[in-house]
Design a protein around this motif. Structure first.
Motif, PDB file in Angstrom:
ATOM      1  N   SER A 139      50.326  35.690  47.658  1.00 17.45           N
ATOM      2  CA  SER A 139      50.583  34.849  46.502  1.00 17.45           C
ATOM      3  C   SER A 139      50.838  33.428  46.967  1.00 17.45           C
ATOM      4  O   SER A 139      51.153  33.185  48.139  1.00 17.45           O
ATOM      5  CB  SER A 139      51.771  35.381  45.692  1.00 17.45           C
ATOM      6  N   GLU A 162      46.968  36.910  45.025  1.00 19.51           N
ATOM      7  CA  GLU A 162      47.504  37.951  44.157  1.00 19.51           C
ATOM      8  C   GLU A 162      48.118  37.332  42.899  1.00 19.51           C
ATOM      9  O   GLU A 162      47.777  37.681  41.776  1.00 19.51           O
ATOM     10  CB  GLU A 162      48.556  38.767  44.911  1.00 19.51           C
ATOM     11  N   HIS A 163      49.060  36.404  43.089  1.00 20.67           N
ATOM     12  CA  HIS A 163      49.653  35.659  41.985  1.00 20.67           C
ATOM     13  C   HIS A 163      49.708  34.180  42.365  1.00 20.67           C
ATOM     14  O   HIS A 163      50.019  33.846  43.508  1.00 20.67           O
ATOM     15  CB  HIS A 163      51.066  36.151  41.659  1.00 20.67           C
ATOM     16  N   GLU A 354      39.848  35.415  37.233  1.00 17.22           N
ATOM     17  CA  GLU A 354      40.817  36.442  36.827  1.00 17.22           C
ATOM     18  C   GLU A 354      42.182  36.187  37.460  1.00 17.22           C
ATOM     19  O   GLU A 354      42.943  37.127  37.747  1.00 17.22           O
ATOM     20  CB  GLU A 354      40.313  37.849  37.166  1.00 17.22           C
ATOM     21  N   ARG A 356      45.965  35.484  38.111  1.00 11.91           N
ATOM     22  CA  ARG A 356      47.195  35.886  37.442  1.00 11.91           C
ATOM     23  C   ARG A 356      48.334  35.045  37.997  1.00 11.91           C
ATOM     24  O   ARG A 356      48.325  34.652  39.160  1.00 11.91           O
ATOM     25  CB  ARG A 356      47.480  37.364  37.660  1.00 11.91           C
ATOM     26  N   GLY A 382      44.909  33.974  32.557  1.00 12.65           N
ATOM     27  CA  GLY A 382      45.852  34.928  33.125  1.00 12.65           C
ATOM     28  C   GLY A 382      47.077  34.286  33.744  1.00 12.65           C
ATOM     29  O   GLY A 382      47.965  34.988  34.237  1.00 12.65           O
ATOM     30  N   VAL A 383      47.139  32.956  33.719  1.00 11.96           N
ATOM     31  CA  VAL A 383      48.301  32.224  34.230  1.00 11.96           C
ATOM     32  C   VAL A 383      49.130  31.774  33.029  1.00 11.96           C
ATOM     33  O   VAL A 383      48.690  30.949  32.230  1.00 11.96           O
ATOM     34  CB  VAL A 383      47.871  31.013  35.089  1.00 11.96           C
ATOM     35  N   THR A 384      50.317  32.325  32.888  1.00 12.69           N
ATOM     36  CA  THR A 384      51.152  32.081  31.715  1.00 12.69           C
ATOM     37  C   THR A 384      51.903  30.761  31.848  1.00 12.69           C
ATOM     38  O   THR A 384      52.619  30.549  32.837  1.00 12.69           O
ATOM     39  CB  THR A 384      52.174  33.218  31.541  1.00 12.69           C
ATOM     40  N   ALA A 409      54.890  36.324  35.540  1.00 15.65           N
ATOM     41  CA  ALA A 409      53.681  36.782  36.223  1.00 15.65           C
ATOM     42  C   ALA A 409      53.599  38.291  36.300  1.00 15.65           C
ATOM     43  O   ALA A 409      52.505  38.873  36.339  1.00 15.65           O
ATOM     44  CB  ALA A 409      53.620  36.183  37.638  1.00 15.65           C
ATOM     45  N   HIS A 410      54.757  38.948  36.303  1.00 18.61           N
ATOM     46  CA  HIS A 410      54.787  40.414  36.414  1.00 18.61           C
ATOM     47  C   HIS A 410      55.015  41.087  35.069  1.00 18.61           C
ATOM     48  O   HIS A 410      55.306  42.298  35.024  1.00 18.61           O
ATOM     49  CB  HIS A 410      55.850  40.839  37.426  1.00 18.61           C
ATOM     50  N   GLY A 411      54.923  40.317  33.982  1.00 21.69           N
ATOM     51  CA  GLY A 411      55.022  40.916  32.649  1.00 21.69           C
ATOM     52  C   GLY A 411      56.401  41.302  32.237  1.00 21.69           C
ATOM     53  O   GLY A 411      56.582  42.076  31.285  1.00 21.69           O
TER      54      GLY A 411
END
Length: 415
Positions: A139, A162-163, A354, A356, A382-384, A409-411
């Motif tokens: 990440s 990954e993130h 894609e 995140r 996918g990036v909040t 990022a992990h919801g």
């Protein structure tokens, strides 16, 4: 790669030095540089995934985990989830740093060398370090310019990330540097006027200081005779959480005192410590264009008419003539201002990446405007975004921003 291990309290730091090409890709030649990365692990975290930190700048090394006052505020939160890779970006810190000694070579040679220190090359260095660490993915946490570099990473090697965590905004994509500087002038004007509403007596105090500067009556301990444009660059202080306090203290002091002169010297941006910050600052906005002193060209007429309107991260050509620490770089900066920089971002790749993650976007950011950050984030669904008016551009140092981003990022729900 050479590795040295240090231990302090509950931290273990593995210091890696890797030799890489100066020029990546098809144009590579025999020249090499060293890249330094410190992998920080907390006791019990030896098997956690990696997070590489990309520092703001350009031209600044990563913080040092043992003593840097900026690092504990967010490093503790990061180490709960990751092994943190503190990368000194090429040209800084222990990664074959650029400095005044390089000016023994001809200016054209130095300028050509510096063209290989941008985000696109930093990404290739990151990939070399990741592969050396044996990580299939990792990440990335990018602060300010580090976030610009993260965006370049997602444009060229998105499968490695990954993130992606952005703090301090996201670079504009598909816009000329002129657009970015025009909008940041608007932002710093608003910040200047807000400051004067809070401390109305300081507008006259700054006007008097500007008159002294115009008369050549402010000389720093370094010998610099402070120009009006240099004085106005104190507006950069209004872009950080605590910077207004430094500006307030300066404007309360007697300008004839040693205390004022030393404090002013410490507060002025674009010093000789990290010459790259001045020398190729505008290149970080140059996505396939020539900058030609963009910030100076875009100075609004109202700024020319009203000296109390402060400026921000806007470099000026005249400083290469008036600032002793920057004068040796005069020929180099002129060459780089005329250089046509290659593209940094690819919209199609960003959309297809894609990616995140999460991005802290500050509503009042005078360095990286919220408007352009949000436009770019439409390319990264996918990036909040985490939009906040609680912090300024350096909000990462507050210690609260990164935990929010990791949760997003992990919801996980963020209160």
């Amino acid at each position: 790669m050479t590795v040295t291990t240090r231990r302090m309290l509950d931290l273990t730091v593995h210091e890696h030095t890797l030799t890489v090409p100066l020029v990546w890709g098809d144009d590579a030649d025999a020249r090499t540089i060293d890249i330094f990365a410190a992998v920080v692990t907390r006791e019990g975290g030896e098997d956690l995934p990696y997070l590489v930190f990309l520092q703001g700048g350009p031209g600044s090394e990563a913080p040092r985990p043992f003593h840097d006052p900026a690092s504990p505020s967010w490093l503790d939160a990061a180490l709960e989830h990751y092994r943190v890779v503190m990368l000194d970006q090429r040209g800084t810190g222990r990664s074959t740093p650029v400095g005044d000694d390089d000016l023994q070579r001809p200016a054209a040679s130095v300028a050509e060398y510096i063209t290989h220190l941008r985000a696109d090359s930093i990404v290739r260095d990151c990939e070399a370090v990741r592969e050396e660490l044996g990580a299939e993915t990792w990440s990335v946490l990018g602060q300010s310019f580090g976030g610009f570099t993260t965006l370049t990473y997602l444009s060229s090697a998105p499968s490695s990330i990954e993130h992606a965590y952005f703090t301090g905004g996201v670079s504009a994509v598909g816009r000329h540097p002129d657009d970015a500087y025009a909008l940041t002038y608007d932002k710093v004007k608003d910040a200047s006027l807000a400051y004067y509403r809070r401390f109305p007596e300081h507008r006259d105090a700054f006007r008097r200081l500007a008159e002294r500067a115009d008369a050549g009556a402010i000389t720093l301990p370094s010998g610099e005779v402070v120009s009006v444009s240099r004085l106005r660059s104190l507006g950069m202080l209004l872009g950080t959480n605590e910077g207004w306090q430094t500006l307030w203290s300066l404007l309360e002091r007697d300008p004839a005192t040693n205390a004022f002169r030393y404090d002013l010297e410490a507060a002025l941006p674009f010093s000789g410590r990290n010459p790259l910050y001045y020398v190729f600052h505008e290149s970080c906005y140059a996505d396939g264009v020539v900058t030609n002193w963009s910030a100076e060209r875009m100075l609004p007429e109202e700024f020319r008419a009203d000296v109390t309107l402060l400026t921000g991260e806007h470099v000026r050509r005249e400083w290469a003539d008036t600032v002793p620490a920057l004068q040796p770089w005069r020929e180099v900066v002129d060459i780089l201002a005329a250089h046509e920089w290659p593209r940094l971002y690819d919209e199609a790749t960003l959309l297809e990446s894609e990616a995140r993650g999460a991005a802290a976007v500050y509503a009042n950011d005078i360095y990286v405007p919220m408007e352009y950050s949000l436009q770019t984030l439409t390319l990264l669904p996918g990036v909040t975004p985490f939009i906040s008016s609680e912090n300024e551009h350096n909000g990462l140092r507050s210690g609260t921003v990164l935990p929010h981003l990791i949760d997003l990022a992990h919801g996980r729900r963020v209160r």
